[in-house]
Design a protein around this motif. Structure first.
Motif, PDB file in Angstrom:
ATOM      1  N   SER A  98       0.806  -1.212   0.000  1.00  0.00           N
ATOM      2  CA  SER A  98       0.000   0.000   0.000  1.00  0.00           C
ATOM      3  C   SER A  98       0.838   1.260   0.000  1.00  0.00           C
ATOM      4  O   SER A  98       0.360   2.326  -0.346  1.00  0.00           O
ATOM      5  CB  SER A  98      -0.979  -0.008   1.166  1.00  0.00           C
ATOM      6  N   PRO A 158      -0.179   5.202  -3.507  1.00  0.00           N
ATOM      7  CA  PRO A 158      -0.339   6.659  -3.657  1.00  0.00           C
ATOM      8  C   PRO A 158       0.506   7.262  -4.774  1.00  0.00           C
ATOM      9  O   PRO A 158       0.158   8.306  -5.326  1.00  0.00           O
ATOM     10  CB  PRO A 158       0.080   7.200  -2.289  1.00  0.00           C
ATOM     11  N   TYR A 195      -1.640   7.835  -7.789  1.00  0.00           N
ATOM     12  CA  TYR A 195      -2.849   8.650  -7.771  1.00  0.00           C
ATOM     13  C   TYR A 195      -2.904   9.729  -8.861  1.00  0.00           C
ATOM     14  O   TYR A 195      -3.895   9.848  -9.556  1.00  0.00           O
ATOM     15  CB  TYR A 195      -3.084   9.280  -6.391  1.00  0.00           C
ATOM     16  N   ASP A 197      -9.647  -1.359   1.750  1.00  0.00           N
ATOM     17  CA  ASP A 197      -9.338   0.065   1.923  1.00  0.00           C
ATOM     18  C   ASP A 197      -8.306   0.538   0.907  1.00  0.00           C
ATOM     19  O   ASP A 197      -8.356   1.678   0.436  1.00  0.00           O
ATOM     20  CB  ASP A 197      -8.876   0.344   3.362  1.00  0.00           C
ATOM     21  N   GLU A 198      -7.379  -0.342   0.535  1.00  0.00           N
ATOM     22  CA  GLU A 198      -6.374   0.039  -0.461  1.00  0.00           C
ATOM     23  C   GLU A 198      -7.035   0.305  -1.807  1.00  0.00           C
ATOM     24  O   GLU A 198      -6.731   1.292  -2.498  1.00  0.00           O
ATOM     25  CB  GLU A 198      -5.339  -1.079  -0.609  1.00  0.00           C
ATOM     26  N   SER A 257     -10.168   1.080  -2.262  1.00  0.00           N
ATOM     27  CA  SER A 257     -11.037   2.238  -2.085  1.00  0.00           C
ATOM     28  C   SER A 257     -10.253   3.530  -2.251  1.00  0.00           C
ATOM     29  O   SER A 257     -10.662   4.440  -2.980  1.00  0.00           O
ATOM     30  CB  SER A 257     -11.644   2.126  -0.691  1.00  0.00           C
ATOM     31  N   ASN A 258      -9.095   3.614  -1.601  1.00  0.00           N
ATOM     32  CA  ASN A 258      -8.278   4.823  -1.689  1.00  0.00           C
ATOM     33  C   ASN A 258      -7.790   5.066  -3.109  1.00  0.00           C
ATOM     34  O   ASN A 258      -7.629   6.210  -3.528  1.00  0.00           O
ATOM     35  CB  ASN A 258      -7.082   4.726  -0.740  1.00  0.00           C
TER      36      ASN A 258
END
Lengths: 198, 590
Positions: free
Chosen positions: B296, B300, B303, B322-323, B325-326
């Protein structure tokens, strides 16, 4: 109604027997033999695994039952229909993961000796914490990002690669298992110091 | 270079050779050919060729791309005789169930005999796309040496070759624009093939070697990427590190499709920001894949690159909900998403919330449900969540551990435009987990509601009722996959009698026998193929079919040690090439 009970029975008991035709016919037995071709490894003993996981959820227990009963399932060739290439990719990674393992020492304040656990066995924090609770016979309270663990005098912590003592649960799971060197379950006032928001 | 037609005399191979019935076309032939050359859809071209002899001829001379869905349905001689100007060939070989180990090795579908004919008849061949074919190193070398204009090679789910064969291609194909090696059973000896590109090689536009595990020479790769200014697709293998990936992205910010290597590395903050900046400079990035072993911390970095993403392939990434989702928050334009079921229902809820333009979703199982400890995977909850949020969804492949009739009914009400509905409940013959009933009503709802449905895969506990529904309502259905389902011959009969557009029918482990097989034997001539394995058809039934329909190839794959009366694996397909001449001993042509 009767029908549905019969089907459920099919799942748990007769699912051990690989059926390709209608039950009770000779042909199906013969065909069973022809498709039993296993190049997979034998299923490990499932009952142990069932015990250690969180079984409070009924559906999990149900799955447990299903998983425990039929080793024959592993012998259905080409099912589920996932391309061999994809299957082999995961097979290779799993083998790799299995052989390495990630053992860390776990100490608990007041306990006479330490324990060791393999972090790779757990899929996430809930399973890890449950395992620790079972191992040391304590309970850990409720985690929140703001306040840490509330409701218990025990707080799980770990030492990371930089040598700092961190609260278990703050970082994503993958990051945790790759940076955790060892764990310590703190107790009492020292624990409360870490549990408060910084 | 265009081979021009010499005169309008009837071609002996075309249907109507009687000159007096030829109507004079209002267009000169050249105009007709020019107009037809703008037609790309093969369905349109097939229709055009049926209009009249002139149009048939004009079409066959102007066709430059040909698609052959079953390599045994036609011979290379017949093909080259009809279409003299082909530049690009797509060939599919083995039956689809060979992907799941149901077809023994050395079954056939060798490309070599095709190449031999193409070498003389299609000297200017530019592109070859093969799926489920057997390709040898010898064939690859022959290919590389026989076609001076050769540009594009795509191998998907093929077998029989090694990286030596790839080296022949990279060494000799001076005009290569595309090398796409996907999901093949390849003998991966070394990464030297990459270093065989000539020094000043500049033409590459597509390079996909994600399939290959051996190390390639990074300098050679770097040089390649910097020289090939038209590079649009770059998919690297696991051995390329994040730092190397960053360098490649800096060299080629115009990339449209990127496949990453392994992402399980620690990055210093500087490396992290450099990588992030490299990704954000890729303004044309539409498609991302790879992600084997992802952490994870890495996500980012992506992104800023996700703004224009239309296709995200995370099917090799074991991500948590959650990974995912982000990540999805940054992908508002996503149209196609492939994930593993490790994201669970929560992850799919995030899909529903963040991807309103989603058209295609594939959820693969992260592990073998038979072998592993309890893994939660996805259920009807996740699928429902997606259907509420993604109204444009029309393609789904969904591996799940439980499903209900009610959920599927709601899902298709939310998304009535499904063209491809492939649902795999991983436990064979599993009923609706809430009611204990068969899943008949679920698939009934699918075929009743989704009138545009072209492809359907069914699973769970199913009686003949499912097939009654399919036969009655699925009027546009072209491909049907069935496993561990049905109660009697009647089920299969309903489908054969009811689905007018059916082209491919693949069945395993169902109680369908000779009566079903023979109920509509004429049907098989309007279909590409029929596969039946683990069913109740016998050799006598197959022989009868072969007798009635001489233009079908009726083949039985025999496994040793079984009853001689049973036809273990049956493969029936129409062909103008007659019975196979290259059948191995375990394939019996009846």
């Amino acid at each position: 109604m009767e029908k549905s009970i019969a089907f459920e029975k099919d799942l748990n008991l007769e699912a051990t027997e690989l059926r390709l035709g209608l039950p009770g016919t000779k042909e199906s037995e013969k065909q069973t033999q022809s498709t039993i071709k296993s190049n997979k490894r034998v299923l490990p003993d499932m009952s142990e695994e069932c015990g250690s996981k969180d079984n409070s959820n009924v559906s999990h227990v149900k799955k447990c039952d299903q998983e425990v009963a039929p080793p024959a399932k592993a012998q259905v060739v080409g099912w589920p229909p996932v391309r061999s290439y994809r299957k082999n990719c995961f097979q290779a990674k799993k083998m790799e993961a299995e052989t390495t393992g990630m053992y860390v020492k776990v100490s608990m304040d007041g306990a006479p000796y330490l324990r060791k656990i393999d972090l790779k066995v757990y899929k996430g924090y809930p399973e890890l914490l449950k395992a620790l609770e079972d191992m040391f016979k304590f309970s850990v309270g409720k985690y929140s990002e703001r306040e840490g663990y509330n409701g218990s005098e025990f707080v799980p912590t770990y030492e990371d690669k930089d040598g700092d003592w961190m609260l278990v649960g703050d970082v994503p799971w993958d990051m945790f298992i790759s940076s955790c060197k060892r764990m310590r379950i703190m107790k009492g006032s020292e624990a409360r110091g870490l549990g408060c928001a910084v | 270079m265009n081979l021009k037609r010499k005169n309008p005399n009837p071609d002996p191979s075309s249907p109507d050779s009687d000159e007096s019935t030829q109507l004079s076309s209002p267009f000169p032939d050249e105009v007709l050919e020019r107009v037809l050359s703008l037609l790309n859809s093969r369905k349109d071209r097939n229709s055009v060729s049926l209009v009249c002899k002139d149009w048939y001829d004009a079409e066959r001379w102007s066709r430059t791309h040909v698609f052959i869905g079953n390599c045994y349905s036609v011979s290379p001689e017949i093909l080259t005789r009809r279409f003299p100007n082909i530049r690009s060939v797509t060939l599919k070989g083995k039956p689809r169930f060979s992907d799941f180990d149901l077809v023994p090795p050395k079954w056939g579908a060798c490309v070599h005999s095709w190449l031999l004919v193409f070498a003389t008849k299609y000297h200017f061949l530019e592109a070859l796309r093969l799926k489920r074919m057997t390709v040898s190193d010898e064939s690859l070398k022959f290919l590389a040496l026989s076609f001076p204009n050769f540009k594009a090679l795509s191998l998907l789910s093929c077998d029989g070759f090694s990286t030596d064969g790839l080296a022949s291609i990279t060494t000799h194909c001076k005009n290569l624009t595309e090398l796409d090696i996907q999901e093949n059973d390849i003998d991966d000896k070394s990464g030297k093939w990459l270093s065989c590109f000539p020094e000043n090689f500049m033409s590459l536009e597509v390079l996909n070697f994600a399939n290959l595990n051996s190390d390639v020479n990074f300098e050679a790769l770097e040089r390649l990427v910097s020289w090939c200014k038209s590079l649009k697709v770059l998919k690297v293998n696991e051995n390329i590190t994040l730092e190397q990936l960053q360098r490649l992205l800096v060299l080629a910010p115009h990339l449209r499709e990127v496949g990453t290597g392994s992402l399980l590395q620690e990055l210093t903050p500087r490396q992290h920001s450099e990588l992030k900046s490299a990704f954000s400079n890729c303004k044309n990035l539409n498609i991302l894949s790879g992600f084997t072993e992802v952490t994870s911390i890495f996500l980012p970095v992506l992104y800023p690159a996700c703004t224009n993403l239309t296709f995200l392939n995370l099917s090799y990434a074991v991500l948590q909900s959650d990974e995912l989702s982000n990540l999805l928050i940054h992908c508002p334009l996503l149209q196609r998403l492939w994930v593993l079921d490790s994201v669970e229902d929560e992850g799919l809820e995030a899909v529903g919330s963040n991807c309103p333009l989603l058209e295609e979703l594939r959820v693969f199982p992260a592990s073998d449900p038979h072998e592993d400890e309890i893994v939660h995977g996805v259920t009807e909850i996740g699928f429902l969540a997606v259907s509420y949020g993604c109204k444009k969804l029309h393609y789904v492949l969904y591996f799940c551990r439980r499903m209900t009739n009610a959920a599927v009914t709601t899902i298709v009400q939310n998304c009535p435009d499904f063209t491809h509905f492939r649902l795999c409940i991983m436990n064979p013959r599993q009923p609706d987990y809430q009611t204990g009933e068969p899943m008949d009503e679920a698939f009934g709802a699918v075929v009743k509601t989704c009138t545009k449905l072209r492809r359907l895969a069914v699973s769970g506990l199913l009686t003949d009722l499912t097939f009654e529904y399919i036969g009655k309502y699925a009027k546009n259905l072209e491909t049907l996959s069935v496993a561990f389902a049905g109660s009697s011959d009647w089920g299969m009969e309903c489908v054969l009698k009811g689905c007018p557009k059916l082209r491919k029918l693949e069945i395993r482990d169902c109680p369908f026998g000779n009566a079903a097989l023979l109920s509509s034997f004429r049907k098989y001539e309007s279909m590409r193929s029929l596969w039946m394995s683990g069913c109740k058809v016998t050799m006598n039934g197959c022989r009868l079919l072969a007798q009635e329909m001489p233009r079908l190839n009726v083949e039985v794959i025999k496994e040793c040690g079984n009853d001689d009366c049973q036809a273990d694996k049956l493969y029936v397909y129409r062909s103008v090439a007659g019975p196979r001449k290259d059948a191995p001993p375990f394939v019996l042509t009846l």
